[in-house]
Design an enzyme around this catalytic site. Structure first.
Site, PDB file in Angstrom:
ATOM      1  N   GLU A 461      33.014  37.286  36.007  1.00 17.68           N
ATOM      2  CA  GLU A 461      33.975  38.398  35.986  1.00 17.68           C
ATOM      3  C   GLU A 461      33.269  39.719  36.257  1.00 17.68           C
ATOM      4  O   GLU A 461      33.843  40.627  36.870  1.00 17.68           O
ATOM      5  CB  GLU A 461      34.739  38.438  34.651  1.00 17.68           C
ATOM      6  CG  GLU A 461      35.572  37.186  34.353  1.00 17.68           C
ATOM      7  CD  GLU A 461      36.501  36.773  35.492  1.00 17.68           C
ATOM      8  OE1 GLU A 461      36.909  37.640  36.290  1.00 17.68           O
ATOM      9  OE2 GLU A 461      36.803  35.567  35.592  1.00 17.68           O
ATOM     10  N   HIS A 467      32.379  44.441  42.511  1.00 14.52           N
ATOM     11  CA  HIS A 467      33.100  44.571  43.781  1.00 14.52           C
ATOM     12  C   HIS A 467      34.076  45.763  43.708  1.00 14.52           C
ATOM     13  O   HIS A 467      34.277  46.473  44.684  1.00 14.52           O
ATOM     14  CB  HIS A 467      33.854  43.260  44.038  1.00 14.52           C
ATOM     15  CG  HIS A 467      34.200  42.973  45.469  1.00 14.52           C
ATOM     16  ND1 HIS A 467      34.953  41.887  45.828  1.00 14.52           N
ATOM     17  CD2 HIS A 467      33.923  43.617  46.622  1.00 14.52           C
ATOM     18  CE1 HIS A 467      35.110  41.888  47.153  1.00 14.52           C
ATOM     19  NE2 HIS A 467      34.490  42.921  47.655  1.00 14.52           N
TER      20      HIS A 467
HETATM   21 ZN   LIG Z   1      36.922  34.752  40.079  1.00  9.93          ZN
END
Ligand SMILES: [Zn+2]
Length: 671
Positions: A461, A467
């Protein structure tokens, strides 16, 4: 005026959680939807000639108020729900879907986008703007904006029938799962670990069965199949599990599956595609059914060979137990578990004290520091729940993001783990830095101690969070994780690899009481266990993915069960392994469109993450600065600003091969 219509003077513009009341949400949504509708009507109805600024920039900013309230609400409804929030969820679902179809059916709006698209060469667009324009147009076209009259009406009818069938498929499955159970005598509990006995007893109480039972719930039936020495009971349970949705009762899904496949084929053809798979794969990195098949088959061959090798070992164990005949599907998990205990046993209870949540958080932050120079400073709330923790993320003293961690299971939280952005990064209309949340369901403790799987989830996660946090684009439409489905798991699955770098656990996995590092032998066993029984897992997965592809590739099969049988026969499916999800209960592909002809995408991402991590390994340094800089530049900061394959090529210099995945799964000898 609700708090959502006011300026927030909180640090970093965090939502003022202590001032948000549940009764604020409904009026805030109503006001935000009205504002968004008015903005979109103004864009579509403008008397000026369309320009990138008055169409696309304007669309990007049209839903600002909606993003603000939705960002908070959908995070709360998943992570900390209550009756009021659940009721509002139900009210909002039809309102939000009506709004989004209104936008995608807006002919005047589409006409302006189409004019821009046709004249795109002369607009002087940046590459990012051209990409955003292309994606907007594609979104409209794929939802039918170019269809007129009868074809448009038929598409609407097909979509709504598909929605009904998807719900029916899922409800049938639930009904079959709810109805079946198998009662156990006290003697039948032999060999089952305490946690299985406890859950069998509580399932029995729940069903008024007068004793322990096995149900079709994965978290009960899988450990039962792993641990029960009673072969006849395993067979009964396994067969009932495999028959879900195919019992010939009122909940049978076989006819529904056939109708769904036929309607999807029709939908694709209305939109001008040869098949539903061609339609679905167009915006993905894979692009074509042939590319998906090619990848799956390259994994299939070595996986099947490994599975057959393992089957021979397990069958010998079966025979050693005095049972004649071949190894059956209800035997695999039992003998595999026995073999695992003999070869790789890891004492979870002894392991956990080395994996405290705080130690693993320090590890995940330390890796991000070494790779990207990020620094994390814990900040005070108030956040949306007392258990939530927050950090300010900076680099060279400059603000990057706010990161929230909500780690413990509680009744108000849905199951699973996820990452979401309460606010996404963009530059249009003034720089906006993200607020990103990781939500997990770890058991609370003092201190909280994780299993190794939990630690992987934590890293996974956090990879998604990076990201979002490192995103550096102009348009929110392509920010952070707004990328193709078969690309979005790359950053998260890639980040898990740093947990497997021995130096990371050597440094951070310290006993929470003594501060001692994890014993070397324990670390070795832990890292070796990750490739165990991967022949089995890969075969059951790839078989499902290939059947999914075959269903959607050519003309829709009139009899999906027949088609499934043909595909498996053609593959030479090992006798003792069945599809991970057989057709009548393949919820991923039949309850909605998310993974239809997309089940492969888990494997696709895994191929890429293994190959991407190999880029670090090849330098001899898992934290190689130049490779990390390329990862940030071309993947973590780039969002969807370019096509996924172009981003990957720039990062790696070549497209991914399957070798690193096969090695990672232990399906290929090291070369
Ligand atoms: Zn994922």
């Amino acid at each position: 005026m609700t708090i959502f219509a006011q300026d927030w003077t909180t640090p970093f513009g965090l939502p003022p959680f202590d001032q948000i009341r549940d009764e604020d949400f409904a009026p805030a949504f109503d006001a935000a939807l009205a504002e968004a509708r008015a903005n979109i009507a103004a864009i579509a109805g403008s008397a000026e000639d369309p320009t990138f600024a008055n169409v696309i920039d304007a669309l990007e900013l049209a839903e600002g108020a909606l993003d603000r309230v939705a960002g908070v609400f959908y995070n709360l409804s998943g992570a900390d729900s209550n009756d009021a929030r659940e009721a509002l969820m139900r009210d909002l679902a039809p309102k939000m879907s009506a709004f989004s179809s209104e936008v995608s059916n807006n002919k005047a709006l589409f006409a302006r986008i189409e004019t821009l698209w046709q004249g795109r060469e002369g607009l002087g667009l940046t590459p990012e703007q051209l990409r955003v324009l292309t994606l907007y147009r594609q979104m409209f076209v794929r939802s039918g904006a170019q269809l007129e009259g009868e074809a448009a009406e038929r598409l609407t009818a097909v979509k709504s029938r598909l929605a009904v069938l998807g719900t029916q498929f899922s409800q049938n499955l639930l009904a079959d799962e709810r109805d079946w159970f198998m009662t156990l005598d006290e003697a039948d509990l032999e060999g089952l670990p305490e946690f299985v006995v406890t859950s069998a007893r509580s399932a029995g109480t729940e069903r008024d069965a007068g004793g322990p039972v096995v149900t079709l719930n994965r978290s009960l039936i899988v450990p039962f199949l792993q641990f029960s020495p009673h072969r006849a009971l395993r067979q009964r349970a396994y067969e009932a599990w495999g028959a879900r949705g195919a019992n010939g009762n009122a909940h049978d899904n076989r006819v529904i599956a056939a109708e769904i496949l036929a309607l999807r084929q029709e939908r694709a053809q209305l939109l001008g595609y040869a098949s539903f798979a061609d339609y679905k794969l167009e915006p993905e990195m894979a692009k074509t059914p042939a590319a998906v098949r090619d990848l799956l088959m390259r994994v299939w061959q070595p996986a099947r060979a490994k599975a057959e090798e393992d089957a021979a070992v397990l069958e010998a164990m079966l025979h050693a137990d005095g049972i004649a005949g071949p190894l059956e599907p209800w035997d695999w998990r039992y003998y595999s578990e026995k073999r695992r205990r003999a070869e790789h046993d890891l004492d979870e209870a002894a392991l956990k004290p080395y994996l405290s949540l705080d130690a693993m958080l320090a590890a995940q932050f330390d890796c991000a520091n070494r790779l990207f120079g990020l620094e994390f400073r814990e900040i005070e709330g108030p956040f949306y729940h007392p258990e939530v923790r927050g950090w300010e993320v900076t680099r060279n003293g400059a603000h990057v993001a706010v990161f929230l961690g909500d780690y413990f299971a509680r009744g108000s939280k849905r199951s699973g783990a996820w990452c979401s952005a309460m606010r996404s990064q963009r530059k249009l209309g003034g720089a906006v830095r993200p607020i990103v949340v990781n939500v997990c369901n770890f058991a609370k403790g003092d201190p909280a101690l994780l299993s190794y799987d939990d630690a992987r989830t934590l890293f996974h996660e956090f990879g998604h969070a990076l990201h979002q946090m490192l995103s550096d684009v102009t348009y929110g439409f392509i920010s952070g994780t707004s990328v193709a489905r078969d690309f979005v798991e790359l950053p998260s699955q890639l980040y898990e690899h740093w947990l497997e770098v021995p130096a990371v656990l050597e440094q951070h996995a310290r006993h929470w009481q003594t501060g001692e590092p994890m014993p070397a032998e324990m670390l070795k066993r832990l890292l070796a266990a990750s490739t165990y029984d991967q022949g089995f897992s890969t075969v059951e997965f790839v078989a499902s993915a290939l059947v999914d592809l075959a269903f959607h590739e050519g003309p829709a099969p009139a009899d999906p069960m027949q088609k499934q049988a043909e595909v498996l026969e053609g593959l030479g499916m090992p006798r003792a392994i069945r599809m991970r999800h057989a057709t009548p209960h393949f919820a991923h592909i039949f309850t909605g469109d998310g993974y239809s002809s997309g089940y492969y995408s888990y494997m696709w991402s895994e191929v890429m993450d293994a190959d991407a991590f190999a880029a670090f390994e090849e330098t001899g340094d898992a934290f190689d600065p130049a490779t990390a800089a390329r990862l940030e530049k071309f993947i973590l900061s780039a969002g969807g600003s370019e096509a996924a394959e172009d981003l990957y090529l720039q990062f790696r210099g070549k497209m991914p091969g399957v070798e690193a995945l096969l090695k990672g799964r232990g399906l290929l000898e090291e070369v």
